[in-house]
Design a protein around this motif. Structure first.
Motif, short mmCIF file in Angstrom:
data_model
loop_
_atom_site.label_atom_id
_atom_site.label_comp_id
_atom_site.label_asym_id
_atom_site.label_seq_id
_atom_site.Cartn_x
_atom_site.Cartn_y
_atom_site.Cartn_z
N THR A 46 -6.19 14.69 12.33
CA THR A 46 -5.06 13.90 12.85
C THR A 46 -4.64 12.84 11.83
OG1 THR A 46 -6.02 14.14 15.04
CG2 THR A 46 -4.32 12.46 14.80
N ILE A 47 -5.62 12.16 11.25
CA ILE A 47 -5.30 11.09 10.29
C ILE A 47 -4.58 11.69 9.07
CG2 ILE A 47 -6.27 9.31 8.77
CD1 ILE A 47 -8.59 9.08 10.83
N ARG A 48 -5.13 12.81 8.57
CA ARG A 48 -4.55 13.45 7.38
C ARG A 48 -3.11 13.90 7.61
NH1 ARG A 48 -8.12 17.32 6.94
NH2 ARG A 48 -10.00 16.08 6.77
N ALA A 49 -2.84 14.38 8.85
CA ALA A 49 -1.50 14.88 9.16
C ALA A 49 -0.46 13.76 9.04
CB ALA A 49 -1.48 15.47 10.56
N HIS A 50 -0.88 12.52 9.31
CA HIS A 50 0.09 11.42 9.30
C HIS A 50 -0.03 10.52 8.09
CE1 HIS A 50 1.60 12.48 13.22
NE2 HIS A 50 0.35 12.75 13.55
N GLN A 51 -1.18 10.56 7.42
CA GLN A 51 -1.36 9.74 6.21
C GLN A 51 -1.93 10.62 5.09
OE1 GLN A 51 -3.56 7.16 8.77
NE2 GLN A 51 -2.41 5.39 8.11
N PRO A 52 -1.09 11.56 4.59
CA PRO A 52 -1.57 12.57 3.64
C PRO A 52 -2.04 11.97 2.31
CG PRO A 52 0.83 12.70 3.89
CD PRO A 52 0.35 11.71 4.89
N LYS A 53 -1.65 10.72 2.02
CA LYS A 53 -2.00 10.17 0.70
C LYS A 53 -3.41 9.57 0.65
CE LYS A 53 2.65 9.34 -0.97
NZ LYS A 53 3.69 8.53 -0.32
N LEU A 54 -4.05 9.41 1.80
CA LEU A 54 -5.38 8.81 1.81
C LEU A 54 -6.41 9.75 1.16
CD1 LEU A 54 -5.74 7.21 5.38
CD2 LEU A 54 -5.15 6.09 3.23
N SER A 55 -7.40 9.15 0.49
CA SER A 55 -8.46 9.97 -0.10
C SER A 55 -9.38 10.48 1.00
CB SER A 55 -9.27 9.13 -1.09
OG SER A 55 -10.03 8.18 -0.37
N ALA A 56 -10.14 11.53 0.68
CA ALA A 56 -11.05 12.13 1.66
C ALA A 56 -12.03 11.09 2.20
CB ALA A 56 -11.81 13.28 1.02
N LYS A 57 -12.47 10.20 1.31
CA LYS A 57 -13.43 9.18 1.70
C LYS A 57 -12.81 8.19 2.70
CE LYS A 57 -16.67 6.10 -0.54
NZ LYS A 57 -16.92 5.37 -1.76
N GLU A 58 -11.56 7.81 2.39
CA GLU A 58 -10.87 6.86 3.29
C GLU A 58 -10.62 7.48 4.66
OE1 GLU A 58 -7.96 4.00 0.69
OE2 GLU A 58 -7.68 6.16 0.48
N VAL A 59 -10.24 8.77 4.66
CA VAL A 59 -9.97 9.46 5.92
C VAL A 59 -11.25 9.48 6.77
CG1 VAL A 59 -9.39 11.68 6.96
CG2 VAL A 59 -8.09 10.86 5.00
N LYS A 60 -12.36 9.79 6.13
CA LYS A 60 -13.63 9.86 6.84
C LYS A 60 -13.99 8.49 7.42
CE LYS A 60 -18.10 12.02 6.32
NZ LYS A 60 -18.19 13.43 6.45
N ARG A 61 -13.80 7.46 6.59
CA ARG A 61 -14.12 6.10 7.06
C ARG A 61 -13.25 5.72 8.26
NH1 ARG A 61 -11.92 1.44 6.48
NH2 ARG A 61 -10.43 2.17 4.93
N LYS A 62 -11.95 6.08 8.18
CA LYS A 62 -11.03 5.76 9.27
C LYS A 62 -11.44 6.47 10.56
CE LYS A 62 -6.41 4.39 7.85
NZ LYS A 62 -5.75 3.91 9.01
N ALA A 63 -11.89 7.73 10.42
CA ALA A 63 -12.28 8.51 11.60
C ALA A 63 -13.47 7.84 12.29
CB ALA A 63 -12.61 9.94 11.20
N VAL A 64 -14.46 7.45 11.48
CA VAL A 64 -15.64 6.79 12.06
C VAL A 64 -15.24 5.44 12.67
CG1 VAL A 64 -17.89 5.76 11.52
CG2 VAL A 64 -17.29 7.99 10.57
N ASP A 65 -14.35 4.72 11.98
CA ASP A 65 -13.87 3.43 12.51
C ASP A 65 -13.19 3.62 13.87
OD1 ASP A 65 -14.80 1.99 10.44
OD2 ASP A 65 -12.86 1.70 9.44
N SER A 66 -12.42 4.71 13.98
CA SER A 66 -11.70 4.89 15.24
C SER A 66 -12.68 5.20 16.37
CB SER A 66 -10.61 5.97 15.11
OG SER A 66 -11.20 7.22 14.96
N LEU A 67 -13.76 5.93 16.07
CA LEU A 67 -14.80 6.17 17.09
C LEU A 67 -15.47 4.85 17.47
CD1 LEU A 67 -16.47 9.44 15.78
CD2 LEU A 67 -15.25 9.19 17.94
#
Ligand SMILES: Nc1ncnc2c1ncn2[C@@H]1O[C@H](COP(=O)(O)OP(=O)(O)OP(=O)(O)O)[C@@H](O)[C@H]1O
Ligand code: SF4
Ligand SMILES: [Mg+2]
Length: 321
Positions: free
Chosen positions: A119-140
């Protein structure tokens, strides 16, 4: 408060064997940023159909008229006129939805964290894989999922019903939408877990200033989460106002009936409303509630009652108001 969602005269028509029906009929409502509106009504009143219209998820062959505009950072977006491509940005990115049964919207063979990352990647495609992962854990973590790093690696079936709903909420809010639609999100949960989820939604709404459209048939639930309440009957909003007014001094005989029948709000003897919601293919000519209304008069059958306003912001469609 600034208007986030403005719905004006929204009508959804579906083709049936006996002609077109209107599960959503001339609906107007508004939600400000950070505000919660509770949408209440019996089964079949059109609550889900309204939310699907706001998510661009109506079944094919549906006709939609009226307006629904959403304030985004750049502009007002007319939801009824979006292309499939535009919807992909709005859905999830600006408006997100949480359903009653998370298992129907979570992918059973994909880890929770990976689904949120998608979901995050679909809306923020410029984020790095590491940032996306961190955001996912943050959202949980934000959705109060304990041990979010561990849960992110698990599959939906490894989570309890309450945790799954938290994961759904985390996923819905992961891309930072402005409006969250929650359709009976706690109906399948037991009362204690239900209260926790309602508190969570309420806290996140205030913290993130997301508008919340909370759909339920349970007035007790609405009393816990909604600042304003709209009551739906046979496709139309029949009463709307501040939650306190609607729940303590309802104007419409239907709302009064719902309150007398509410096991979570009413103490003492419960009196269910007699009769059933009319079929959309056979609506009465005037007030749709007339066949069930103890206060009906001859003139109630003449025309659909318009809104009558009491005070500054409480209104109902009944000739007795
Ligand atoms: N694909 C369809 N074709 C025709 N009518 C439909 C279709 N889907 C739903 N309806 C009708 O639209 C009306 C509104 O349904 P909707 O699911 O929005 O009600 P609801 O208020 O969400 O009910 P519930 O509380 O049971 O979830 C119902 O009368 C339903 O029968
Ligand atoms: S308009 Fe008439 S039938 Fe409808 S709710 Fe009011 S009194 Fe009852
Ligand atoms: Mg529904």
């Amino acid at each position: 408060m600034s208007g986030l969602l403005e719905v004006c005269g929204l009508t959804v028509e579906l083709p049936t064997a006996s002609g077109w029906v209107r599960p959503v009929n001339d609906v107007s409502l508004s939600i400000a940023a950070g505000e919660s509106l509770g949408l209440v009504g019996e089964s079949g009143s059109g609550k889900t159909m309204l939310s699907l219209a706001l998510m661009g998820l109506l079944p094919p062959g549906t006709r939609v008229s009226g307006e629904a505009s959403l304030a985004t950072e750049a502009s007002m977006k007319q939801l009824t006129a979006l292309s499939a491509r535009e919807w992909r940005n709005v859905r999830g990115g600006e408006i997100a939805m949480v359903f009653q049964e998370p298992m129907t919207s979570l992918n059973p063979v994909m880890r929770i964290g990976a689904q949120i990352e998608e979901t995050i990647r679909a809306h923020q495609p410029k984020l790095s894989a590491k940032e996306v992962k961190r955001k996912a854990v943050d959202s949980l973590r934000r959705a109060a999922v304990p041990e979010p790093e561990v849960r992110a690696e698990q599959f939906p079936h490894q989570l309890s019903g309450g945790l799954r709903q938290r994961a759904m909420i985390a996923m819905a809010l992961a891309a930072g939408p402005r409006l969250l639609i929650a359709d009976e999100p706690t109906t399948a949960l037991d009362v204690t877990v239900q209260k926790q989820i309602l508190d969570l939604l309420d806290g996140l709404r205030r913290e993130l200033q997301v508008g919340l459209l909370f759909i339920t048939h349970d007035l007790g639930v609405v009393a816990q989460v909604a600042e304003r309440v709209a009551v739906m009957y046979a496709g139309r909003i029949i009463e709307e106002g501040p939650a306190r007014n609607v729940l303590e001094r309802p104007l419409h005989p239907y709302t009064q009936g719902l309150l007398r029948a509410s096991p979570t709000l009413k103490r003492g003897m419960l009196t269910p409303i007699s009769g059933a919601v009319p079929q959309l293919t056979a609506l009465p000519p005037g007030c749709a509630f007339e066949p069930r209304c103890e206060l009906r008069r001859d003139e109630c059958t003449l025309a659909v009652p318009g809104f009558r306003i009491v005070g500054s912001d409480h209104a109902a469609r009944c000739i007795l108001v």
